[in-house]
Scaffold this motif. Structure first.
Motif, PDB file in Angstrom:
ATOM      1  N   UNK A  15       0.843  -1.201   0.000  1.00 11.38           N
ATOM      2  CA  UNK A  15       0.000   0.000   0.000  1.00 11.38           C
ATOM      3  C   UNK A  15       0.876   1.249   0.000  1.00 11.38           C
ATOM      4  N   UNK A  16       1.890   1.262   0.861  1.00 10.95           N
ATOM      5  CA  UNK A  16       2.813   2.400   0.945  1.00 10.95           C
ATOM      6  C   UNK A  16       3.547   2.591  -0.382  1.00 10.95           C
ATOM      7  N   UNK A  17       4.045   1.484  -0.945  1.00 12.08           N
ATOM      8  CA  UNK A  17       4.793   1.547  -2.200  1.00 12.08           C
ATOM      9  C   UNK A  17       3.927   2.015  -3.367  1.00 12.08           C
ATOM     10  N   UNK A  18       2.620   1.782  -3.281  1.00 14.17           N
ATOM     11  CA  UNK A  18       1.694   2.240  -4.323  1.00 14.17           C
ATOM     12  C   UNK A  18       1.341   3.714  -4.164  1.00 14.17           C
ATOM     13  N   UNK A  19       1.826   4.336  -3.086  1.00 18.97           N
ATOM     14  CA  UNK A  19       1.503   5.744  -2.839  1.00 18.97           C
ATOM     15  C   UNK A  19       0.111   5.936  -2.276  1.00 18.97           C
ATOM     16  N   UNK A  20      -0.400   4.913  -1.611  1.00 24.56           N
ATOM     17  CA  UNK A  20      -1.761   4.960  -1.075  1.00 24.56           C
ATOM     18  C   UNK A  20      -1.853   5.873   0.140  1.00 24.56           C
ATOM     19  N   UNK A  21      -2.996   6.523   0.262  1.00 27.33           N
ATOM     20  CA  UNK A  21      -3.288   7.276   1.476  1.00 27.33           C
ATOM     21  C   UNK A  21      -4.041   6.391   2.465  1.00 27.33           C
ATOM     22  N   UNK A  22      -4.754   5.391   1.941  1.00 23.74           N
ATOM     23  CA  UNK A  22      -5.587   4.527   2.773  1.00 23.74           C
ATOM     24  C   UNK A  22      -5.444   3.076   2.352  1.00 23.74           C
ATOM     25  N   UNK A  30     -10.470  -9.000  -1.234  1.00 22.60           N
ATOM     26  CA  UNK A  30      -9.087  -8.560  -1.377  1.00 22.60           C
ATOM     27  C   UNK A  30      -8.987  -7.138  -0.841  1.00 22.60           C
ATOM     28  N   UNK A  31      -7.821  -6.747  -0.349  1.00 21.87           N
ATOM     29  CA  UNK A  31      -7.652  -5.388   0.177  1.00 21.87           C
ATOM     30  C   UNK A  31      -7.790  -4.337  -0.923  1.00 21.87           C
ATOM     31  N   UNK A  32      -8.206  -3.154  -0.514  1.00 26.98           N
ATOM     32  CA  UNK A  32      -8.286  -2.000  -1.406  1.00 26.98           C
ATOM     33  C   UNK A  32      -7.343  -0.926  -0.894  1.00 26.98           C
ATOM     34  N   UNK A  33      -6.825  -0.118  -1.815  1.00 27.90           N
ATOM     35  CA  UNK A  33      -6.045   1.059  -1.464  1.00 27.90           C
ATOM     36  C   UNK A  33      -6.693   2.269  -2.123  1.00 27.90           C
ATOM     37  N   UNK A  34      -6.481   3.432  -1.509  1.00 26.82           N
ATOM     38  CA  UNK A  34      -6.928   4.688  -2.115  1.00 26.82           C
ATOM     39  C   UNK A  34      -5.659   5.429  -2.534  1.00 26.82           C
ATOM     40  N   UNK A  35      -5.528   5.660  -3.842  1.00 28.90           N
ATOM     41  CA  UNK A  35      -4.395   6.379  -4.403  1.00 28.90           C
ATOM     42  C   UNK A  35      -4.947   7.553  -5.196  1.00 28.90           C
TER      43      UNK A  35
END
Length: 122
Positions: A15-22, A30-35
């Protein structure tokens, strides 16, 4: 084992490596990220199970927070992660299963140039 030695770290890192805020975790999904405001599924990750979510909460929450979650089916919490961010979390029960929402608050504040701000703002 510390919570970040595999259990939750396996999702915080991508998540961090994808630049996600959440990072959003829902049982049996499956997990979701907010980018940049858009939600995206982490397709290369496994489906999060209810048992895994319970393990994460048991390892993350202190005694008072565990009691609050048991009584109210919702709790706010926070922790430091890898000296790069503070993570603010909210856990709640949805359709009888825990759901966890995590927000990264980076330790380093980006500069005006990194944010793409015009010179007039500086």
């Amino acid at each position: 084992m510390h919570i970040f030695d595999g259990l939750l770290d396996e999702l915080l890192v991508p998540a961090w490596e994808a630049g996600a805020s959440d990072l959003l975790l829902t049982s049996e999904s499956k997990p979701f990220v907010r980018v940049d405001g858009a939600l995206a599924r982490l397709e290369d990750q496994n489906v999060v199970t209810g048992d895994w979510m319970h393990d994460v909460l048991a390892a993350t929450l202190d005694g008072r927070q565990k009691n609050s979650f048991a009584d109210h089916k919702e709790v706010d919490f926070a922790f430091s992660w890898r000296d790069v961010a503070r993570v603010r979390g909210n856990a709640f029960t949805q359709q009888g299963s825990p759901t966890i929402s995590l927000r990264f608050i980076p330790n380093r504040i980006p500069g005006f140039a990194e944010l793409g701000m015009p010179d007039a703002v500086q």
